[in-house]
Scaffold this motif. Structure first.
Motif, PDB file in Angstrom:
ATOM      1  N   GLU A   1       0.843  -1.204   0.000  1.00 52.33           N
ATOM      2  CA  GLU A   1       0.000   0.000   0.000  1.00 52.33           C
ATOM      3  C   GLU A   1       0.872   1.246   0.000  1.00 52.33           C
ATOM      4  OE1 GLU A   1      -3.128   2.154  -0.408  1.00 52.33           O
ATOM      5  OE2 GLU A   1      -3.673   0.135   0.258  1.00 52.33           O
ATOM      6  N   ARG A   2       1.891   1.235   0.838  1.00 48.59           N
ATOM      7  CA  ARG A   2       2.797   2.386   0.935  1.00 48.59           C
ATOM      8  C   ARG A   2       3.592   2.584  -0.353  1.00 48.59           C
ATOM      9  NH1 ARG A   2       6.821   0.679   4.830  1.00 48.59           N
ATOM     10  NH2 ARG A   2       8.165   0.196   3.028  1.00 48.59           N
ATOM     11  N   GLU A   3       3.962   1.483  -1.012  1.00 44.99           N
ATOM     12  CA  GLU A   3       4.864   1.543  -2.157  1.00 44.99           C
ATOM     13  C   GLU A   3       4.149   1.270  -3.487  1.00 44.99           C
ATOM     14  OE1 GLU A   3       7.830   2.488  -1.610  1.00 44.99           O
ATOM     15  OE2 GLU A   3       8.265   2.010   0.472  1.00 44.99           O
ATOM     16  N   LYS A   4       2.836   1.450  -3.520  1.00 45.78           N
ATOM     17  CA  LYS A   4       2.083   1.076  -4.723  1.00 45.78           C
ATOM     18  C   LYS A   4       2.446   1.911  -5.939  1.00 45.78           C
ATOM     19  CE  LYS A   4      -1.833   3.890  -3.159  1.00 45.78           C
ATOM     20  NZ  LYS A   4      -3.206   3.831  -2.614  1.00 45.78           N
ATOM     21  N   ALA A   5       2.990   3.103  -5.741  1.00 48.90           N
ATOM     22  CA  ALA A   5       3.382   3.942  -6.885  1.00 48.90           C
ATOM     23  C   ALA A   5       4.890   4.106  -6.982  1.00 48.90           C
ATOM     24  CB  ALA A   5       2.718   5.311  -6.774  1.00 48.90           C
ATOM     25  N   THR A   6       5.644   3.390  -6.169  1.00 48.39           N
ATOM     26  CA  THR A   6       7.106   3.528  -6.145  1.00 48.39           C
ATOM     27  C   THR A   6       7.725   2.721  -7.284  1.00 48.39           C
ATOM     28  OG1 THR A   6       7.067   3.786  -3.740  1.00 48.39           O
ATOM     29  CG2 THR A   6       9.176   3.225  -4.754  1.00 48.39           C
ATOM     30  N   LEU A   7       8.395   3.404  -8.197  1.00 51.82           N
ATOM     31  CA  LEU A   7       8.962   2.739  -9.369  1.00 51.82           C
ATOM     32  C   LEU A   7      10.119   1.827  -8.996  1.00 51.82           C
ATOM     33  CD1 LEU A   7       8.995   5.733 -11.877  1.00 51.82           C
ATOM     34  CD2 LEU A   7       7.514   3.707 -11.993  1.00 51.82           C
ATOM     35  N   ILE A   8      10.206   0.700  -9.672  1.00 51.48           N
ATOM     36  CA  ILE A   8      11.348  -0.196  -9.591  1.00 51.48           C
ATOM     37  C   ILE A   8      11.684  -0.675 -10.995  1.00 51.48           C
ATOM     38  CG2 ILE A   8      10.814  -1.034  -7.267  1.00 51.48           C
ATOM     39  CD1 ILE A   8       9.830  -3.668  -8.670  1.00 51.48           C
ATOM     40  N   VAL A   9      12.860  -1.292 -11.122  1.00 51.23           N
ATOM     41  CA  VAL A   9      13.200  -2.020 -12.335  1.00 51.23           C
ATOM     42  C   VAL A   9      12.800  -3.477 -12.099  1.00 51.23           C
ATOM     43  CG1 VAL A   9      15.062  -2.819 -13.829  1.00 51.23           C
ATOM     44  CG2 VAL A   9      15.105  -0.485 -12.895  1.00 51.23           C
ATOM     45  N   ALA A  10      11.951  -4.013 -12.963  1.00 54.08           N
ATOM     46  CA  ALA A  10      11.595  -5.428 -12.903  1.00 54.08           C
ATOM     47  C   ALA A  10      12.534  -6.201 -13.822  1.00 54.08           C
ATOM     48  CB  ALA A  10      10.148  -5.630 -13.318  1.00 54.08           C
ATOM     49  N   TYR A  11      12.974  -7.360 -13.358  1.00 52.28           N
ATOM     50  CA  TYR A  11      13.974  -8.143 -14.079  1.00 52.28           C
ATOM     51  C   TYR A  11      13.377  -9.434 -14.637  1.00 52.28           C
ATOM     52  CZ  TYR A  11      17.575  -5.157 -12.053  1.00 52.28           C
ATOM     53  OH  TYR A  11      18.350  -4.071 -11.721  1.00 52.28           O
ATOM     54  N   THR A  12      13.870  -9.855 -15.792  1.00 51.14           N
ATOM     55  CA  THR A  12      13.644 -11.210 -16.287  1.00 51.14           C
ATOM     56  C   THR A  12      14.985 -11.747 -16.744  1.00 51.14           C
ATOM     57  OG1 THR A  12      13.148 -10.515 -18.548  1.00 51.14           O
ATOM     58  CG2 THR A  12      11.285 -10.693 -17.033  1.00 51.14           C
ATOM     59  N   HIS A  13      15.245 -13.011 -16.448  1.00 52.82           N
ATOM     60  CA  HIS A  13      16.514 -13.659 -16.808  1.00 52.82           C
ATOM     61  C   HIS A  13      17.719 -12.880 -16.284  1.00 52.82           C
ATOM     62  CE1 HIS A  13      14.155 -16.285 -19.370  1.00 52.82           C
ATOM     63  NE2 HIS A  13      13.584 -15.208 -19.897  1.00 52.82           N
ATOM     64  N   GLY A  14      17.548 -12.211 -15.143  1.00 51.62           N
ATOM     65  CA  GLY A  14      18.648 -11.485 -14.534  1.00 51.62           C
ATOM     66  C   GLY A  14      18.971 -10.158 -15.177  1.00 51.62           C
ATOM     67  N   GLN A  15      18.134  -9.708 -16.126  1.00 49.40           N
ATOM     68  CA  GLN A  15      18.394  -8.463 -16.844  1.00 49.40           C
ATOM     69  C   GLN A  15      17.225  -7.502 -16.669  1.00 49.40           C
ATOM     70  OE1 GLN A  15      21.412  -8.042 -18.319  1.00 49.40           O
ATOM     71  NE2 GLN A  15      21.832 -10.089 -17.491  1.00 49.40           N
ATOM     72  N   PRO A  16      17.503  -6.178 -16.689  1.00 49.94           N
ATOM     73  CA  PRO A  16      16.415  -5.211 -16.606  1.00 49.94           C
ATOM     74  C   PRO A  16      15.415  -5.435 -17.729  1.00 49.94           C
ATOM     75  CG  PRO A  16      18.549  -4.124 -16.371  1.00 49.94           C
ATOM     76  CD  PRO A  16      18.823  -5.526 -16.807  1.00 49.94           C
ATOM     77  N   ALA A  17      14.131  -5.444 -17.390  1.00 51.07           N
ATOM     78  CA  ALA A  17      13.116  -5.799 -18.385  1.00 51.07           C
ATOM     79  C   ALA A  17      12.120  -4.672 -18.607  1.00 51.07           C
ATOM     80  CB  ALA A  17      12.383  -7.067 -17.942  1.00 51.07           C
ATOM     81  N   GLN A  18      11.391  -4.294 -17.572  1.00 48.30           N
ATOM     82  CA  GLN A  18      10.383  -3.240 -17.684  1.00 48.30           C
ATOM     83  C   GLN A  18      10.280  -2.516 -16.342  1.00 48.30           C
ATOM     84  OE1 GLN A  18       6.686  -5.134 -18.862  1.00 48.30           O
ATOM     85  NE2 GLN A  18       7.205  -5.040 -21.035  1.00 48.30           N
ATOM     86  N   PRO A  19       9.833  -1.277 -16.354  1.00 47.56           N
ATOM     87  CA  PRO A  19       9.542  -0.626 -15.076  1.00 47.56           C
ATOM     88  C   PRO A  19       8.233  -1.156 -14.491  1.00 47.56           C
ATOM     89  CG  PRO A  19       9.017   0.861 -16.873  1.00 47.56           C
ATOM     90  CD  PRO A  19       9.630  -0.370 -17.488  1.00 47.56           C
ATOM     91  N   SER A  20       8.200  -1.240 -13.201  1.00 47.27           N
ATOM     92  CA  SER A  20       6.972  -1.589 -12.493  1.00 47.27           C
ATOM     93  C   SER A  20       6.984  -0.811 -11.186  1.00 47.27           C
ATOM     94  CB  SER A  20       6.889  -3.101 -12.268  1.00 47.27           C
ATOM     95  OG  SER A  20       5.620  -3.442 -11.718  1.00 47.27           O
ATOM     96  N   THR A  21       6.193  -1.255 -10.230  1.00 44.82           N
ATOM     97  CA  THR A  21       6.213  -0.619  -8.910  1.00 44.82           C
ATOM     98  C   THR A  21       6.540  -1.664  -7.860  1.00 44.82           C
ATOM     99  OG1 THR A  21       3.888  -0.981  -8.343  1.00 44.82           O
ATOM    100  CG2 THR A  21       4.424   0.991  -9.645  1.00 44.82           C
ATOM    101  N   PHE A  22       7.096  -1.200  -6.763  1.00 46.74           N
ATOM    102  CA  PHE A  22       7.406  -2.106  -5.661  1.00 46.74           C
ATOM    103  C   PHE A  22       6.122  -2.728  -5.124  1.00 46.74           C
ATOM    104  CE2 PHE A  22       9.600  -2.568  -1.284  1.00 46.74           C
ATOM    105  CZ  PHE A  22      10.051  -3.843  -1.622  1.00 46.74           C
ATOM    106  N   GLY A  23       5.060  -1.943  -5.098  1.00 44.46           N
ATOM    107  CA  GLY A  23       3.780  -2.476  -4.638  1.00 44.46           C
ATOM    108  C   GLY A  23       3.292  -3.614  -5.513  1.00 44.46           C
ATOM    109  N   HIS A  24       3.478  -3.505  -6.827  1.00 43.54           N
ATOM    110  CA  HIS A  24       3.059  -4.561  -7.741  1.00 43.54           C
ATOM    111  C   HIS A  24       3.887  -5.821  -7.521  1.00 43.54           C
ATOM    112  CE1 HIS A  24       2.610  -6.411 -11.889  1.00 43.54           C
ATOM    113  NE2 HIS A  24       1.349  -6.232 -11.517  1.00 43.54           N
ATOM    114  N   TYR A  25       5.185  -5.657  -7.343  1.00 41.92           N
ATOM    115  CA  TYR A  25       6.053  -6.798  -7.045  1.00 41.92           C
ATOM    116  C   TYR A  25       5.604  -7.477  -5.754  1.00 41.92           C
ATOM    117  CZ  TYR A  25      10.288  -9.385  -5.790  1.00 41.92           C
ATOM    118  OH  TYR A  25      11.169 -10.373  -5.425  1.00 41.92           O
ATOM    119  N   LEU A  26       5.347  -6.688  -4.728  1.00 40.15           N
ATOM    120  CA  LEU A  26       4.909  -7.257  -3.448  1.00 40.15           C
ATOM    121  C   LEU A  26       3.566  -7.954  -3.580  1.00 40.15           C
ATOM    122  CD1 LEU A  26       5.971  -4.389  -1.026  1.00 40.15           C
ATOM    123  CD2 LEU A  26       7.103  -6.591  -1.359  1.00 40.15           C
ATOM    124  N   GLY A  27       2.717  -7.454  -4.487  1.00 36.74           N
ATOM    125  CA  GLY A  27       1.446  -8.130  -4.716  1.00 36.74           C
ATOM    126  C   GLY A  27       1.641  -9.568  -5.170  1.00 36.74           C
ATOM    127  N   ALA A  28       2.674  -9.800  -5.992  1.00 33.53           N
ATOM    128  CA  ALA A  28       2.974 -11.174  -6.409  1.00 33.53           C
ATOM    129  C   ALA A  28       3.384 -12.020  -5.212  1.00 33.53           C
ATOM    130  CB  ALA A  28       4.075 -11.172  -7.461  1.00 33.53           C
TER     131      ALA A  28
END
Length: 503
Positions: free
Chosen positions: A149-176
């Motif tokens: 909830e606190r970090e729902k709009a906080t940008l992060i780099v999301a990774y696939t295969h160990g490489q930067p892939a797309q921007p997302s939010t920390f809140g979205h990552y935590l949702g997973a």
């Protein structure tokens, strides 16, 4: 002529080595882990024997008084195994005989066996540990929701295969993380339901010719119901495999984001800031900030998985009958998995409440990696009417040009975009420099991903609401279990007290 060894055997049980290597450890394990459960089983069984008329009120009163005296006078922590009795069960029976005589003392064991007693002991031990494990898992679940909830709009780099892939939010990552943890809690609930069935009344294998009330004993001990098939009561170990299988999966799944925390907090990535309270400084290199608690989380998760897996391995290829492989020493070994599990859940909840995202490092990593370029390709489809493959080729050319000069995509990408678009399409694009900068910004990338399950504001709010609803359901389940157990314990104590005071 061969001599019958039975006629010449003068040995006396227990053999000294057997006593020290098997009987003593089993006795010590019982007095450490199962004393309270032993007492509850004796009380519940006695109440049932009197209620069904198998014992009369006077017999019940005298046995109840003796059990109470034993509880007051025998301190399990001071007991030293001597080999005089085989195990803790026979110690209690010996104490009863000393107070009541062998006839009356022996009546408590009517219509029961160490077989059904043992598995009931083990299930009571697992129930209590599962309840605590579930409480700690729910505390982590709630912490993750609060952080998301606190970090729902906080940008992060999301990774696939160990490489930067797309921007997302920390809140979205935590949702997973939250969703996987929720499914793991469901698996623990399923395991609890298997454990929450009483074996008492199965006796050795086939129940009894006495008119026992198995459901009554199950209720008094706080079980949901008696386990139906009496052979299953003493032979089935799926209550063990269900429990430790669920534990193994829970910590296997938690280990994966823990690994991400390790990578994200590394100097080279640096998008996760671990506060000083969770950092140890090198003894020789004063510049180093070592987020050692994350390493301990990884280690303890692996230990928990290993201990849980060992329980499953012990159950493999065992006979479908009552057997020592599933009993005291194995149960004590399994409890170690709970001990490390509790530590992981407590520490991970503390870590997740305190870590923060470093926005400067995230911005720098986004700039260096051009990870918003996918949205440029998507936008060319929507705004310019191109196919995605054509849009993808234009976007790829832009990314190559920006990376070649170590540039900034919003600032340095427009000129390569204009050239790549005209080359591929044969005309100029209607997107101007300001529009281009907006299309390739990480904020825009996230904002337009409003489909179900995405990181955009609307789906994130809906997801958080669903997580909070699941948390309320989990909490209601725990409360219902606590109420039911409290009611059962209160009735058991009341009925036993009534036996003690019977005329």
């Amino acid at each position: 002529m061969m001599t019958d060894p039975r006629q010449t055997d003068t040995s006396v049980f227990p053999d000294a080595v057997y006593k020290d290597t098997v009987l003593r450890p089993l006795f010590d394990g019982a007095k450490t882990h199962h004393v309270a459960a032993f007492g509850a089983i004796d009380k519940a069984h006695l109440v049932m024997l009197v209620e069904t008329g198998i014992l009369d009120a006077v017999q019940g009163r005298d046995i109840a008084k003796a059990l109470r005296a034993i509880g007051a006078e025998v301190d399990p922590t001071k007991l030293i195994y001597t080999g005089e009795v085989e195990d803790y069960f026979f110690l209690i029976e010996k104490e009863l005989k000393a107070r009541l005589g062998p006839d009356l003392a022996g009546r408590l064991h009517t219509a029961r066996s160490r077989n059904d007693i043992d598995h009931t002991l083990f299930k009571l031990g697992l129930k209590a540990r599962l309840e605590l494990l579930l409480a700690k898992a729910l505390a982590l679940y709630d912490t993750l929701i609060e952080t998301a909830e606190r970090e729902k709009a906080t940008l992060i780099v999301a990774y696939t295969h160990g490489q930067p892939a797309q921007p997302s939010t920390f809140g979205h990552y935590l949702g997973a993380m939250i969703e996987v943890l929720g499914r793991d809690i469901d698996r623990l609930h399923d395991a609890y339901a298997v454990v929450d069935q009483s074996p008492m009344g199965a006796a050795a294998i086939t129940t009894s010719g006495f008119p026992i009330d198995r459901a009554r004993v199950a209720y008094l001990l706080g079980f949901a119901a008696p386990l139906q098939n009496s052979y299953s009561c003493i032979a089935a170990v799926d209550y063990i495999t269900a429990t430790y299988g669920a534990i193994e999966l829970l910590f296997l799944h938690l280990g994966r984001p823990i690994q991400d925390l390790q990578v994200w907090s590394s100097f080279e990535v640096g998008q996760l800031y671990v506060p000083n309270a969770l950092v140890q400084i090198s003894s020789i290199m004063p510049q180093k900030r070592n987020p050692v608690p994350i390493e301990h989380l990884r280690l303890l998760s692996s230990q928990t998985i290993g201990r849980a897996r060992a329980m499953l391995d012990v159950m493999h290829n065992t006979p479908f009958t009552d057997m020592n492989d599933s009993e005291g020493e194995t149960q004590a070994m399994g409890y170690q998995a709970f001990d490390s599990a509790y530590r992981v859940l407590d520490l991970l909840a503390s870590v997740m409440a305190q870590v923060r995202i470093d926005p400067a490092r995230v911005a720098a990593n986004i700039r260096r990696s051009c990870i918003t370029i996918t949205e440029l390709a998507d936008s060319l489809v929507r705004q310019e009417g191109l196919s995605f493959r054509q849009g993808h080729e234009i976007a790829a050319a832009v990314a190559r040009a920006v990376v070649a000069i170590d540039g900034d995509l919003p600032l340095d990408g427009y000129a390569p975009f204009v050239a790549a678009f005209e080359h591929a399409v044969g005309r100029s694009s209607a997107i101007d420099a300001a529009g281009f900068a907006e299309l390739v910004s990480p904020e825009h990338f996230v904002a337009v991903r409003t489909r179900f399950g995405g990181p955009g504001p609307e789906p994130m709010q809906a997801a958080l609401a669903s997580y909070r609803a699941r948390s309320a359901d989990f909490a209601a389940w725990a409360k219902a279990q606590a109420v039911a157990q409290g009611q059962a314990t209160a009735e058991l104590n009341s009925k036993f007290d009534a036996l003690v005071g019977a005329a």
